[in-house]
Motif scaffolding. Sequence first.
Motif: not given
Length: 399
Positions: A135-145
Amino acid sequence: MPDTTPAQILCGTQGSDQGQCRQRHIELPGSNLPTPPNGWPDIRGLNQLQASREEWLNGDALDKALKVYHNSLPKLARDLIHIADTSIEGIFGTSTKAFEDILARNYNRFCRSLRRTEYTLWPMNIHGNHWELGVIRKENPNNENEGWTRIVQVGIIDSWEDTKRGPRKQFAEGRLKKFLKKNKFTFDRHHRRDVSTDRQLDMWSCGLRTFWAARHIMDRIVAMTRGDTYHYNETLWEDMAGWFNPDLVRWEMIGLTAYDAVREMGYRARIAVEVVSTSRDGAQDVDAATLMVPPEGGSSVVVGKPETRKRAREDDGEELPPNTRRKTEGKQVSGKPSIAPEFGMDNYEPFNKKKTNPVFPPDIPEASQESSKTTGGNTRNQPRRRGGNKGKGKGKGKK
């Protein structure tokens, strides 16, 4: 067109009233199977699920069942979750050389799917003989592509070692980190999470438990959504709780994988009950009932109670389970299913267009229908002939 053999399905009285069978069955041999618009589905997972109640699962069974369940979720929750398929063999295998070859290859397409969502659920085939759920939870650090490339939380749900960080879990964690780092994912310093589950006491139910755990995790993510809003909650990492019945989970997965086959065939198919007498078990044919009948009273396991979770196994000193569930005494086992003797081609009655079709009665005038009512002729619950897929059931067996 797949290889086909005549099969017997249970069909009620033909008609349009409630509970009556409304399908116009295709009779074989003598009729050509219409090719589905999307081609013939891969039903290796469905075959594996129905082989025996103690049969370990192949990747296709987990892929298909999880995909159908995931697609049924509310849209917001569905868009948050990615289900990693089991197509890449060797990431969690025993061969270091095979893993190094994987690291040297390009898996951009696979990793693009990983980057699209906040969550990834990954059924992991460890050493070729045991299923665990990552089970992996991630973040989009720069909210970019670049997408969701920072791993902030990882939990591996393992029914063999539970929360104990034994050699199997450490191996899975190490391989996962190497693969993801090679593909430009980064890890938070405190990313590890432990999720406890009931320890399996058998050698075959880990695939069922992996599906069960993934379904619970998806339901927890659904609970974080309200309409078009979503708020993360640490309840995601609570210990597994509830009850686990391997037979019920297996039948649930059978239903989901059968539905997926119907969907792949453009819904020009129906789920039916096939009448069987014997099944292949290892190198011999056995009574089909003995392979699927559950223990008297079922064998539900309450998950979450300390007295069940801490229960010792006889093999607690063993680090790894064996590679196979049963031995075949060195006999050569063919992967190609055979036609049961009672349904063999030697004693199968050929299709005859001049003869009344026993599967679906011909259209007759209403007057004749009225007269026929006086003669009885109820065909309720009589077996009907139709073609059955004779897939070769490829794929590695898992525990």
